[in-house]
Design a protein around this motif. Structure first.
Motif, PDB file in Angstrom:
ATOM      1  N   ALA A 103      12.939   5.300   7.003  1.00  0.00           N
ATOM      2  CA  ALA A 103      11.759   4.533   6.619  1.00  0.00           C
ATOM      3  C   ALA A 103      10.521   4.988   7.376  1.00  0.00           C
ATOM      4  O   ALA A 103       9.415   5.038   6.814  1.00  0.00           O
ATOM      5  N   GLY A 104      10.705   5.337   8.659  1.00  0.00           N
ATOM      6  CA  GLY A 104       9.562   5.794   9.456  1.00  0.00           C
ATOM      7  C   GLY A 104       8.981   7.105   8.951  1.00  0.00           C
ATOM      8  O   GLY A 104       7.776   7.338   9.080  1.00  0.00           O
ATOM      9  N   GLN A 105       9.819   7.961   8.388  1.00  0.00           N
ATOM     10  CA  GLN A 105       9.323   9.226   7.843  1.00  0.00           C
ATOM     11  C   GLN A 105       8.784   9.074   6.417  1.00  0.00           C
ATOM     12  O   GLN A 105       7.935   9.860   5.999  1.00  0.00           O
ATOM     13  N   LEU A 106       9.273   8.088   5.680  1.00  0.00           N
ATOM     14  CA  LEU A 106       8.788   7.887   4.317  1.00  0.00           C
ATOM     15  C   LEU A 106       7.397   7.268   4.296  1.00  0.00           C
ATOM     16  O   LEU A 106       6.551   7.646   3.478  1.00  0.00           O
ATOM     17  N   VAL A 107       7.156   6.285   5.157  1.00  0.00           N
ATOM     18  CA  VAL A 107       5.886   5.562   5.184  1.00  0.00           C
ATOM     19  C   VAL A 107       5.103   5.996   6.411  1.00  0.00           C
ATOM     20  O   VAL A 107       5.517   5.748   7.545  1.00  0.00           O
ATOM     21  N   THR A 108       3.985   6.668   6.189  1.00  0.00           N
ATOM     22  CA  THR A 108       3.138   7.151   7.285  1.00  0.00           C
ATOM     23  C   THR A 108       1.695   6.749   7.013  1.00  0.00           C
ATOM     24  O   THR A 108       1.344   6.248   5.929  1.00  0.00           O
ATOM     25  N   GLY A 109       0.856   7.014   7.960  1.00  0.00           N
ATOM     26  CA  GLY A 109      -0.566   6.727   7.794  1.00  0.00           C
ATOM     27  C   GLY A 109      -1.246   7.640   6.789  1.00  0.00           C
ATOM     28  O   GLY A 109      -2.326   7.329   6.290  1.00  0.00           O
ATOM     29  N   ARG A 110      -0.613   8.749   6.460  1.00  0.00           N
ATOM     30  CA  ARG A 110      -1.221   9.686   5.506  1.00  0.00           C
ATOM     31  C   ARG A 110      -1.060   9.223   4.061  1.00  0.00           C
ATOM     32  O   ARG A 110      -1.935   9.452   3.240  1.00  0.00           O
TER      33      ARG A 110
ATOM     34  N   TYR B 274      -5.515   9.383   2.430  1.00  0.00           N
ATOM     35  CA  TYR B 274      -5.629  10.745   2.958  1.00  0.00           C
ATOM     36  C   TYR B 274      -4.721  11.723   2.226  1.00  0.00           C
ATOM     37  O   TYR B 274      -5.174  12.716   1.676  1.00  0.00           O
ATOM     38  N   GLY B 275      -3.422  11.470   2.214  1.00  0.00           N
ATOM     39  CA  GLY B 275      -2.477  12.377   1.558  1.00  0.00           C
ATOM     40  C   GLY B 275      -2.256  13.642   2.349  1.00  0.00           C
ATOM     41  O   GLY B 275      -1.393  13.695   3.227  1.00  0.00           O
ATOM     42  N   SER B 276      -3.044  14.670   2.075  1.00  0.00           N
ATOM     43  CA  SER B 276      -2.967  15.925   2.821  1.00  0.00           C
ATOM     44  C   SER B 276      -4.335  16.589   2.781  1.00  0.00           C
ATOM     45  O   SER B 276      -5.211  16.220   1.986  1.00  0.00           O
ATOM     46  N   SER B 277      -4.508  17.589   3.627  1.00  0.00           N
ATOM     47  CA  SER B 277      -5.799  18.281   3.717  1.00  0.00           C
ATOM     48  C   SER B 277      -6.075  19.159   2.507  1.00  0.00           C
ATOM     49  O   SER B 277      -7.210  19.604   2.320  1.00  0.00           O
ATOM     50  N   MET B 278      -5.073  19.417   1.657  1.00  0.00           N
ATOM     51  CA  MET B 278      -5.242  20.281   0.491  1.00  0.00           C
ATOM     52  C   MET B 278      -5.304  19.499  -0.816  1.00  0.00           C
ATOM     53  O   MET B 278      -5.259  20.099  -1.889  1.00  0.00           O
ATOM     54  N   ASP B 279      -5.432  18.193  -0.756  1.00  0.00           N
ATOM     55  CA  ASP B 279      -5.423  17.398  -1.978  1.00  0.00           C
ATOM     56  C   ASP B 279      -6.579  17.754  -2.906  1.00  0.00           C
ATOM     57  O   ASP B 279      -6.464  17.622  -4.127  1.00  0.00           O
ATOM     58  N   TRP B 280      -7.704  18.200  -2.367  1.00  0.00           N
ATOM     59  CA  TRP B 280      -8.867  18.532  -3.192  1.00  0.00           C
ATOM     60  C   TRP B 280      -8.564  19.658  -4.180  1.00  0.00           C
ATOM     61  O   TRP B 280      -9.212  19.774  -5.229  1.00  0.00           O
ATOM     62  N   SER B 281      -7.555  20.478  -3.867  1.00  0.00           N
ATOM     63  CA  SER B 281      -7.218  21.623  -4.721  1.00  0.00           C
ATOM     64  C   SER B 281      -6.191  21.277  -5.789  1.00  0.00           C
ATOM     65  O   SER B 281      -5.927  22.096  -6.670  1.00  0.00           O
ATOM     66  N   GLY B 282      -5.587  20.084  -5.714  1.00  0.00           N
ATOM     67  CA  GLY B 282      -4.521  19.740  -6.642  1.00  0.00           C
ATOM     68  C   GLY B 282      -3.146  20.149  -6.153  1.00  0.00           C
ATOM     69  O   GLY B 282      -2.151  19.916  -6.841  1.00  0.00           O
ATOM     70  N   PHE B 283      -3.071  20.765  -4.992  1.00  0.00           N
ATOM     71  CA  PHE B 283      -1.808  21.195  -4.396  1.00  0.00           C
ATOM     72  C   PHE B 283      -1.614  20.477  -3.067  1.00  0.00           C
ATOM     73  O   PHE B 283      -2.580  20.159  -2.368  1.00  0.00           O
ATOM     74  N   ASP B 284      -0.358  20.239  -2.741  1.00  0.00           N
ATOM     75  CA  ASP B 284      -0.019  19.553  -1.500  1.00  0.00           C
ATOM     76  C   ASP B 284       0.333  20.587  -0.432  1.00  0.00           C
ATOM     77  O   ASP B 284       0.913  21.638  -0.731  1.00  0.00           O
ATOM     78  N   ASN B 285      -0.011  20.297   0.821  1.00  0.00           N
ATOM     79  CA  ASN B 285       0.284  21.235   1.911  1.00  0.00           C
ATOM     80  C   ASN B 285       1.657  21.028   2.520  1.00  0.00           C
ATOM     81  O   ASN B 285       1.995  21.650   3.530  1.00  0.00           O
ATOM     82  N   GLY B 286       2.494  20.160   1.926  1.00  0.00           N
ATOM     83  CA  GLY B 286       3.835  19.917   2.440  1.00  0.00           C
ATOM     84  C   GLY B 286       4.043  18.523   2.977  1.00  0.00           C
ATOM     85  O   GLY B 286       5.190  18.147   3.295  1.00  0.00           O
ATOM     86  N   ASN B 287       2.979  17.723   3.087  1.00  0.00           N
ATOM     87  CA  ASN B 287       3.139  16.359   3.598  1.00  0.00           C
ATOM     88  C   ASN B 287       3.990  15.482   2.682  1.00  0.00           C
ATOM     89  O   ASN B 287       4.586  14.498   3.134  1.00  0.00           O
ATOM     90  N   ARG B 288       4.041  15.836   1.405  1.00  0.00           N
ATOM     91  CA  ARG B 288       4.811  15.035   0.453  1.00  0.00           C
ATOM     92  C   ARG B 288       6.195  15.627   0.178  1.00  0.00           C
ATOM     93  O   ARG B 288       6.880  15.148  -0.735  1.00  0.00           O
ATOM     94  N   ASN B 289       6.593  16.602   0.906  1.00  0.00           N
ATOM     95  CA  ASN B 289       7.948  17.134   0.742  1.00  0.00           C
ATOM     96  C   ASN B 289       8.977  16.089   1.164  1.00  0.00           C
ATOM     97  O   ASN B 289       8.662  15.130   1.874  1.00  0.00           O
ATOM     98  N   LEU B 290      10.197  16.287   0.736  1.00  0.00           N
ATOM     99  CA  LEU B 290      11.268  15.357   1.066  1.00  0.00           C
ATOM    100  C   LEU B 290      11.421  15.269   2.580  1.00  0.00           C
ATOM    101  O   LEU B 290      11.528  16.286   3.274  1.00  0.00           O
ATOM    102  N   ALA B 291      11.394  14.025   3.100  1.00  0.00           N
ATOM    103  CA  ALA B 291      11.475  13.820   4.548  1.00  0.00           C
ATOM    104  C   ALA B 291      12.792  14.366   5.089  1.00  0.00           C
ATOM    105  O   ALA B 291      13.844  14.243   4.438  1.00  0.00           O
ATOM    106  N   PRO B 292      12.784  14.978   6.273  1.00  0.00           N
ATOM    107  CA  PRO B 292      14.024  15.557   6.822  1.00  0.00           C
ATOM    108  C   PRO B 292      15.152  14.539   6.964  1.00  0.00           C
ATOM    109  O   PRO B 292      16.313  14.853   6.659  1.00  0.00           O
ATOM    110  N   ALA B 293      14.837  13.322   7.414  1.00  0.00           N
ATOM    111  CA  ALA B 293      15.885  12.315   7.575  1.00  0.00           C
ATOM    112  C   ALA B 293      16.478  11.928   6.225  1.00  0.00           C
ATOM    113  O   ALA B 293      17.705  11.767   6.100  1.00  0.00           O
ATOM    114  N   LEU B 294      15.650  11.791   5.200  1.00  0.00           N
ATOM    115  CA  LEU B 294      16.154  11.441   3.878  1.00  0.00           C
ATOM    116  C   LEU B 294      16.932  12.610   3.273  1.00  0.00           C
ATOM    117  O   LEU B 294      17.979  12.392   2.640  1.00  0.00           O
ATOM    118  N   ALA B 295      16.460  13.832   3.493  1.00  0.00           N
ATOM    119  CA  ALA B 295      17.188  14.989   2.980  1.00  0.00           C
ATOM    120  C   ALA B 295      18.565  15.106   3.627  1.00  0.00           C
ATOM    121  O   ALA B 295      19.560  15.411   2.956  1.00  0.00           O
TER     122      ALA B 295
END
Length: 462
Positions: free
Chosen positions: A254-261, A213-234
């Motif tokens: 780990a829970g924020q890094l690995v998701t169903g998306r 899945y990734g994100s809803s904007m993957d078709w455009s070549g741009f990410d909608n923010g789902n791949r931004n640095l996770a808040p816990a890791l930041a």
């Protein structure tokens, strides 16, 4: 007794045979006397007459000019002192390639390595140099010096020059060759061109492939923010702590890094066809007294799919008699390219100023699924490897060029440019599932992943 003909007799006989046709072909207009009494017909009578003297032709120019026209050979490949190959816009269009790297692969002495890296005469990136309108290009690849030219769609390139020997007008940091790309110039007339195409192949289109899945904007070549640095890791990175200290909540990270998306590979039994669209337009208008301003724009979008069924093996012995790993992997790539070009130009007499802005974004969304064995783990066990990745390559280039003729003997020109390239890989996830295939194991028939707790399965996030 007959005597053989001498040379003189042979010459007279030849003249008698040839002269009648010449006299007949050069007959002049009949005079008044000739018109009153018709001349006898036949070649023999004509040969018997005295030959008329040829009339002299008086050539008079009457004061008119003599115009001598010369034609300049504009073939750069023939006239250049260096070894040069040139691809014009028509040559690039005839190749049928979507990017300039594919078009340059048709040039003698060039080779394309890794899909987009063009090497001159087989030499590596250390000896190659890429220029855009005469200015050096930065590479978006962190470990390579050469620019991957598959970034550049053919729709924004007007010509390509490949020079394989050194000259003083190019930087001296290349030892093998230089590739100079020239973008399209200001149009001479108003135009608008819109094109779109669709394509497919028997191995990918409407066939089995894998994606996520990734994100809803993957078709455009741009990410909608789902791949931004996770808040816990930041927060952890900003704290300056060490995980080994024991005060970091690794489960939340780990829970924020690995998701169903981003971690679940999905099967697609009917992959879509490839598609692309391009629009190009331009116009010009007068400003002031003798100045003309032109505007050129180009925008393009491409969405392509490719599935590969690969066999990946490694050996455990020097003689390659035993295999350490043996995997069959299916890899599906979804490549998305977005590009745009905007150019402005002003021409006033022999003075010219041009401002060109180029934006290219090339994104690769990849999913891999493989099944196989590893001797070191267990000869009887079956392993399932699952990988997802997202790679972004982006180039921004802005260039201002001016040419001025101050007098008949003095010319002034300048070039100012800004270039920024980057590569990002925000999410690279790799998982390995384990199936023991043993009857005594209650989970021996299914793939499990205990995340290294029990030495069955693993997970890596980059």
């Amino acid at each position: 007794m007959l005597k053989p003909l001498g040379a003189v007799s042979l010459l007279l006989l030849t003249s008698a045979l040839v002269a009648p046709s010449l006299a007949f072909a050069q007959s002049a207009e009949p005079s008044v006397a000739d018109s009153a009494e018709p001349a006898p017909e036949g070649p023999a009578s004509v040969a018997a007459d005295q030959p008329e003297e040829e009339e002299e032709v008086d050539v008079s120019f009457g004061g008119e000019e003599i115009v001598v026209r010369g034609y300049l050979d504009r073939n750069i490949s023939k006239n250049a002192a260096q070894v040069v190959s040139v691809l014009s816009s028509a040559d690039i269009e005839r190749t049928g390639e979507g990017d300039i790297a594919g078009a340059l692969s048709r040039v003698t002495g060039l080779s394309v390595v890794g899909g987009g890296f063009v090497y001159v005469r087989g030499l590596g990136d250390r000896y190659s140099l890429a220029l855009l309108n005469g200015s050096p290009l930065p590479s978006p690849e962190p470990l390579k010096r050469v620019v991957p030219l598959d970034l550049f769609p053919t729709s924004v390139i007007a010509s390509s020059l490949v020079q394989k020997t050194y000259s003083a007008n190019f930087p001296g940091e290349f030892g093998g060759g230089v590739i100079n790309l020239t973008t399209k110039a200001i149009p001479r007339e108003t135009f608008l061109s819109i094109s779109a195409d669709a394509s497919g192949n028997s191995e990918t289109s409407n066939q089995l492939g894998y994606t996520y899945y990734g994100s809803s904007m993957d078709w455009s070549g741009f990410d909608n923010g789902n791949r931004n640095l996770a808040p816990a890791l930041a927060g952890y990175l900003a704290s300056g702590q060490r995980i080994s200290a024991g005060g970091v909540d690794t489960k939340v990270i780990a829970g924020q890094l690995v998701t169903g998306r981003n971690a679940v590979v999905q099967r697609d039994n009917n992959l879509p066809a490839n598609g692309s669209a391009n629009i190009t337009g331009g116009t010009n208008f007068e400003i002031g007294g003798d100045a003309t301003m032109g505007i050129l724009f180009n925008a393009g979008y491409s969405n392509k799919w490719r599935t590969r069924d690969t066999l990946q093996q490694t050996a455990s012995t020097r003689d390659l008699s035993q295999k350490e790993t043996d995997f069959q992997k299916v890899i599906t790539d979804n490549r998305l390219v977005v590009n745009g070009l905007v150019g402005f130009g002003i021409e006033a007499g022999e003075h010219k100023v041009r401002w060109t802005n180029l934006f290219i974004r090339d994104t690769l969304k990849q999913a891999r699924l493989g099944i196989g064995t590893r001797q070191a783990t267990s000869p009887t066990a079956t392993l399932l490897q699952q990988d997802t990745a997202w790679y972004e390559r982006q180039l921004i280039n802005s260039q201002l060029v001016g040419e001025f003729k101050l007098s008949s003997d003095v010319n002034f020109s300048f070039r100012a440019g800004y270039a920024n390239s980057k590569r990002e890989a925000p999410d690279e996830l790799s998982f390995e599932y384990y199936r023991s295939n043993q009857a005594s194991d209650p989970f021996g028939a299914v793939f499990i992943n205990r995340l290294n707790n029990g030495q069955r399965g693993s997970a890596e996030v980059s």
